[in-house]
Motif scaffolding. Structure first.
Motif, PDB file in Angstrom:
ATOM      1  N   GLU A   1       0.811  -1.221   0.000  1.00  0.00           N
ATOM      2  CA  GLU A   1       0.000   0.000   0.000  1.00  0.00           C
ATOM      3  C   GLU A   1       0.838   1.263   0.000  1.00  0.00           C
ATOM      4  O   GLU A   1       0.449   2.280  -0.579  1.00  0.00           O
ATOM      5  N   LYS A   2       2.000   1.209   0.638  1.00  0.00           N
ATOM      6  CA  LYS A   2       2.829   2.404   0.742  1.00  0.00           C
ATOM      7  C   LYS A   2       3.729   2.599  -0.475  1.00  0.00           C
ATOM      8  O   LYS A   2       3.804   3.689  -1.039  1.00  0.00           O
ATOM      9  N   SER A   3       4.420   1.530  -0.895  1.00  0.00           N
ATOM     10  CA  SER A   3       5.383   1.675  -1.996  1.00  0.00           C
ATOM     11  C   SER A   3       4.764   1.473  -3.367  1.00  0.00           C
ATOM     12  O   SER A   3       5.292   1.941  -4.371  1.00  0.00           O
ATOM     13  N   GLY A   4       3.650   0.749  -3.421  1.00  0.00           N
ATOM     14  CA  GLY A   4       3.020   0.449  -4.702  1.00  0.00           C
ATOM     15  C   GLY A   4       3.701  -0.650  -5.472  1.00  0.00           C
ATOM     16  O   GLY A   4       3.294  -0.970  -6.598  1.00  0.00           O
ATOM     17  N   LYS A   5       4.729  -1.272  -4.886  1.00  0.00           N
ATOM     18  CA  LYS A   5       5.462  -2.318  -5.592  1.00  0.00           C
ATOM     19  C   LYS A   5       4.819  -3.688  -5.375  1.00  0.00           C
ATOM     20  O   LYS A   5       4.250  -3.959  -4.318  1.00  0.00           O
ATOM     21  N   PRO A   6       4.910  -4.588  -6.373  1.00  0.00           N
ATOM     22  CA  PRO A   6       4.289  -5.906  -6.258  1.00  0.00           C
ATOM     23  C   PRO A   6       4.908  -6.752  -5.145  1.00  0.00           C
ATOM     24  O   PRO A   6       6.108  -6.664  -4.862  1.00  0.00           O
ATOM     25  N   LEU A   7       4.064  -7.566  -4.537  1.00  0.00           N
ATOM     26  CA  LEU A   7       4.514  -8.475  -3.489  1.00  0.00           C
ATOM     27  C   LEU A   7       5.453  -9.535  -4.048  1.00  0.00           C
ATOM     28  O   LEU A   7       6.455  -9.886  -3.424  1.00  0.00           O
ATOM     29  N   LEU A   8       5.109 -10.068  -5.208  1.00  0.00           N
ATOM     30  CA  LEU A   8       5.889 -11.104  -5.881  1.00  0.00           C
ATOM     31  C   LEU A   8       6.107 -10.696  -7.326  1.00  0.00           C
ATOM     32  O   LEU A   8       5.651  -9.640  -7.769  1.00  0.00           O
ATOM     33  N   ASP A   9       6.789 -11.545  -8.084  1.00  0.00           N
ATOM     34  CA  ASP A   9       7.001 -11.249  -9.500  1.00  0.00           C
ATOM     35  C   ASP A   9       5.671 -10.937 -10.190  1.00  0.00           C
ATOM     36  O   ASP A   9       4.706 -11.689 -10.044  1.00  0.00           O
ATOM     37  N   PRO A  10       5.595  -9.881 -10.985  1.00  0.00           N
ATOM     38  CA  PRO A  10       4.364  -9.615 -11.735  1.00  0.00           C
ATOM     39  C   PRO A  10       4.252 -10.436 -13.017  1.00  0.00           C
ATOM     40  O   PRO A  10       3.152 -10.712 -13.492  1.00  0.00           O
ATOM     41  N   TYR A  11       5.408 -10.819 -13.579  1.00  0.00           N
ATOM     42  CA  TYR A  11       5.384 -11.566 -14.833  1.00  0.00           C
ATOM     43  C   TYR A  11       6.565 -12.530 -14.896  1.00  0.00           C
ATOM     44  O   TYR A  11       7.502 -12.454 -14.106  1.00  0.00           O
ATOM     45  N   PHE A  12       6.473 -13.435 -15.864  1.00  0.00           N
ATOM     46  CA  PHE A  12       7.502 -14.460 -16.080  1.00  0.00           C
ATOM     47  C   PHE A  12       7.599 -14.690 -17.580  1.00  0.00           C
ATOM     48  O   PHE A  12       6.577 -14.683 -18.286  1.00  0.00           O
ATOM     49  N   VAL A  13       8.792 -14.877 -18.077  1.00  0.00           N
ATOM     50  CA  VAL A  13       8.981 -15.137 -19.516  1.00  0.00           C
ATOM     51  C   VAL A  13       9.568 -16.526 -19.702  1.00  0.00           C
ATOM     52  O   VAL A  13      10.649 -16.831 -19.203  1.00  0.00           O
ATOM     53  N   TRP A  14       8.824 -17.361 -20.382  1.00  0.00           N
ATOM     54  CA  TRP A  14       9.295 -18.704 -20.758  1.00  0.00           C
ATOM     55  C   TRP A  14      10.014 -18.590 -22.084  1.00  0.00           C
ATOM     56  O   TRP A  14       9.530 -17.914 -23.010  1.00  0.00           O
ATOM     57  N   GLU A  15      11.173 -19.243 -22.193  1.00  0.00           N
ATOM     58  CA  GLU A  15      11.959 -19.115 -23.423  1.00  0.00           C
ATOM     59  C   GLU A  15      12.595 -20.443 -23.803  1.00  0.00           C
ATOM     60  O   GLU A  15      13.107 -21.173 -22.945  1.00  0.00           O
ATOM     61  N   ARG A  16      12.533 -20.759 -25.081  1.00  0.00           N
ATOM     62  CA  ARG A  16      13.256 -21.915 -25.610  1.00  0.00           C
ATOM     63  C   ARG A  16      13.568 -21.686 -27.083  1.00  0.00           C
ATOM     64  O   ARG A  16      12.681 -21.423 -27.893  1.00  0.00           O
ATOM     65  N   ASN A  17      14.845 -21.785 -27.423  1.00  0.00           N
ATOM     66  CA  ASN A  17      15.296 -21.676 -28.819  1.00  0.00           C
ATOM     67  C   ASN A  17      14.693 -20.461 -29.523  1.00  0.00           C
ATOM     68  O   ASN A  17      14.242 -20.546 -30.664  1.00  0.00           O
ATOM     69  N   GLY A  18      14.685 -19.341 -28.832  1.00  0.00           N
ATOM     70  CA  GLY A  18      14.194 -18.106 -29.435  1.00  0.00           C
ATOM     71  C   GLY A  18      12.703 -17.895 -29.329  1.00  0.00           C
ATOM     72  O   GLY A  18      12.207 -16.806 -29.645  1.00  0.00           O
ATOM     73  N   VAL A  19      11.949 -18.918 -28.891  1.00  0.00           N
ATOM     74  CA  VAL A  19      10.506 -18.774 -28.694  1.00  0.00           C
ATOM     75  C   VAL A  19      10.291 -18.213 -27.288  1.00  0.00           C
ATOM     76  O   VAL A  19      10.706 -18.810 -26.299  1.00  0.00           O
ATOM     77  N   ARG A  20       9.653 -17.050 -27.213  1.00  0.00           N
ATOM     78  CA  ARG A  20       9.468 -16.384 -25.922  1.00  0.00           C
ATOM     79  C   ARG A  20       7.978 -16.105 -25.696  1.00  0.00           C
ATOM     80  O   ARG A  20       7.316 -15.484 -26.533  1.00  0.00           O
ATOM     81  N   ILE A  21       7.476 -16.565 -24.545  1.00  0.00           N
ATOM     82  CA  ILE A  21       6.080 -16.326 -24.183  1.00  0.00           C
ATOM     83  C   ILE A  21       6.041 -15.768 -22.764  1.00  0.00           C
ATOM     84  O   ILE A  21       6.610 -16.346 -21.839  1.00  0.00           O
ATOM     85  N   GLY A  22       5.387 -14.622 -22.616  1.00  0.00           N
ATOM     86  CA  GLY A  22       5.292 -13.975 -21.315  1.00  0.00           C
ATOM     87  C   GLY A  22       4.011 -14.359 -20.595  1.00  0.00           C
ATOM     88  O   GLY A  22       2.957 -14.547 -21.216  1.00  0.00           O
ATOM     89  N   PHE A  23       4.104 -14.456 -19.280  1.00  0.00           N
ATOM     90  CA  PHE A  23       2.950 -14.762 -18.439  1.00  0.00           C
ATOM     91  C   PHE A  23       2.795 -13.664 -17.402  1.00  0.00           C
ATOM     92  O   PHE A  23       3.756 -13.301 -16.712  1.00  0.00           O
TER      93      PHE A  23
END
Length: 609
Positions: free
Chosen positions: A202-224
């Motif tokens: 509430e004070k800092s506005g920063k996320p508690l945990l990771d907001p996103y994750f990027v899966w990558e293999r052989n140049g294929v990248r998908i964000g979550f």
């Protein structure tokens, strides 16, 4: 099937370029980074030799949601599904779920798919059966690691024991008060990132945990991008989330979709712990008939229609429903939205066709379907060993008989009044009725706090009809403390109206009531008018709006949980024993092998449809 090797947590969670460290002030001392990248080009899950060297690559997305620590096969109605036949009739699919079988199905599904991701949409833990819940869900995190889960969003139940305990689930370490559960073993935490983009300090506005994750293999990248429902604060204990804010789902997803785009990630999936209500309860119902999204309602519809077109698919949960729909995005383009029911009974297999040139998903090629986790496959031996190990530790507590039942006492998801709900409300009334225990005249029980049916089927060596402590725990896993409070008759009526109005209008939350408390619901009407006020009675006498009544309920409800804000206005609160203790005491006092407890009639709420 053998489990894949345990992944190195440090190696697989590399900071995204330019992302800063995220914390929640003094709430959690050590939290993960804002955005993580999983580099799977070195083999990842080992699902086969890389064959996707052309422009278009089919990426398999396997997903599930709302596991709730159901490691063992769920029983009764919790272990069933409804199948829709081609002629429009339905049949019941018995004996589904169980992590031993989920593991086998997922491992078989990955075969032949060099690009395969496994993701989840929250409530992996919390409200868990005893074999997991007794150990603060360490067994479930261990099982999810072995399932090779890549990423999950948080759900509301990830906050059942507060932000600090969620941090321990992510980072590892022994329980702060109970220590390590196995001699010489330290809990390692999750090998996968929990995402909580809309859960901020509430004070800092920063996320508690990771907001996103990027899966990558052989140049294929998908964000979550992972979010929980904005209303999480209304359905979890306030103490555990003090200092946290739960933001708007759409605004948050759209914000981080732009962040990922700036990082060159154009293929994006949202993992969202909020869901919808399909017109049919059948897992294979086509909610796109007669048109895209026409067969589904609920919060997910408006969310999906407003989430940025940059997002290619939404994996959802929370409502425990099954669907694989397409709902138009803001540009009018069809977009896949899925949910795999609950308790590991289904998994969703979605094909995302990735274009190497545009780095985006070819939306027209997306295909998705839910698959039954049947028990006609060989159970995964590593999961069997895991469950057996924890069951051995739990056995002295779990196997203790606490009562006897004459038949299954069900908790049907589609029923307003549930036989098991009546039983629990009666147990709570009896526990809080004595003058020195609270003097309660009636009891109210929230339906979401009832997590499983009571099965008449044999429980181990105890025999048919025996209820063990472990089974009772599975029904009431939260161990909420009971309270007795003063409410006026007018406040009681308002509470009944809040079941079917305001935030609960679209998906009513019908309170389960103790014996002697009766009323009528007219579901042909809308909002608060659905409660026929003149029908509300206690022991045959009309409720007097000006009179004060002593009402038993758990602390979640007396704190205004589930949208029952009027219940916070109570006076003269007295705290009693836990709901689980009252439940087991009632079973013991009112049943025996020669006189098992009958199934309640469920005749307290009259429903007009």
């Amino acid at each position: 099937m053998a489990a894949t090797p345990r992944k190195n947590k440090t190696a697989r969670r590399i900071l995204a370029a330019g992302a800063g460290l995220v914390t929640v002030g003094a709430l959690v001392a050590a939290m993960p980074s804002a955005g993580a990248v999983g580099d799977r080009s070195g083999g990842g899950h080992g699902h086969g030799h890389d064959k996707g060297q052309g422009r278009l690559v089919d990426v398999q997305l396997l997903s599930f949601n709302d596991l709730h620590g159901n490691l063992e096969p769920p029983t009764g109605s919790s272990g069933r599904l409804t199948h829709l036949n081609e002629d429009g009739t339905t049949r019941t699919v018995e004996g589904v779920g169980g992590v031993e079988y989920l593991a086998t199905h997922l491992r078989q599904a990955r075969q032949g798919h060099p690009y395969s991701i496994t993701a989840a949409a929250g409530d992996m833990i919390g409200a868990s059966p005893l074999v997991s819940g007794l150990f603060h869900d360490e067994p479930t995190i261990e099982a999810l690691n072995r399932l090779d889960l890549d990423v999950t969003s948080v759900g509301n139940h990830e906050f059942d024991e507060g932000a600090r305990e969620l941090a321990r689930m992510q980072n590892g370490g022994c329980h702060p008060t109970e220590g390590c559960f196995e001699k010489g073993k330290r809990f390692q935490g999750a090998d996968f990132p929990y995402l909580a983009a809309n859960v901020t300090n509430e004070k800092s506005g920063k996320p508690l945990l990771d907001p996103y994750f990027v899966w990558e293999r052989n140049g294929v990248r998908i964000g979550f991008i992972g979010v929980t429902l904005e209303g999480t604060a209304d359905i979890v204990s306030a103490e555990g989330i003090k200092g946290l804010k739960f933001g708007d789902e759409v605004e948050t997803i759209n914000k981080y979709a732009k962040v990922l785009e700036r990082k060159g990630v154009k293929s994006i999936v949202a993992l969202l712990h909020e869901g919808g209500l399909p017109a049919s309860g059948a897992y294979n119902y086509d909610c796109d008939s007669p048109g895209p999204g026409n067969g589904i309602s609920g919060p997910i519809v408006d969310i999906a229609k407003n989430v940025s077109p940059q997002v290619d698919a939404l994996v959802t949960g929370h409502t425990h429903q099954a669907y694989a729909c397409t709902i138009p995005d803001p540009a009018g383009k069809p977009r896949t939205v899925t949910s795999a029911a609950s308790f590991g009974r289904l998994y969703t297999d979605t094909t995302l066709t990735y274009d190497r040139r545009t780095k985006d998903i070819v939306r027209t090629a997306v295909a998705s379907a839910n698959h039954v986790v049947s028990r006609d496959v060989k159970p995964a031996r590593d999961m069997t060993r895991l469950i057996d190990r924890w069951k051995t530790l739990a056995a002295p507590i779990a196997n203790r008989p606490v009562g006897h039942i004459a038949a299954d006492i069900e908790n049907p998801i589609d029923a307003y009044e549930k036989p098991l709900g009546d039983l629990i409300a009666d147990a709570q009334l009896e526990g809080m009725a004595p003058a020195d225990k609270g003097g309660a005249q009636l009891a109210l029980m929230n339906p979401g706090g009832i997590r499983a049916p009571l099965s008449h089927k044999a429980s181990g060596a105890e025999g048919v009809g025996v209820v063990t402590y472990g089974e009772a725990y599975t029904v009431q896993p939260f161990t909420n403390m009971m309270t007795a409070v003063d409410l006026t008759g007018a406040q009681l009526v308002t509470a009944l109206q809040q079941q079917v109005s305001g935030p609960n209008q679209a998906a009513p939350k019908i309170l389960q009531v103790s014996k002697g408390f009766t009323y009528t619901l007219d579901m042909t009407k809308t909002g608060a008018d659905r409660v026929v006020v003149s029908s509300v009675r206690l022991n045959g006498e009309p409720i007097d709006p000006a009179k004060t009544y002593r009402v038993a309920m758990n602390e979640f409800l007396s704190g205004g949980g589930d949208g029952f804000t009027v219940l916070k206005e109570h006076k003269n609160k007295l705290v009693g024993a836990s709901d689980l203790d009252m439940f087991t005491a009632y079973l013991t006092a009112h049943s025996s092998a020669s006189a098992p407890l009958p199934v309640p009639a469920a005749d307290r709420i009259t429903v007009i449809k």
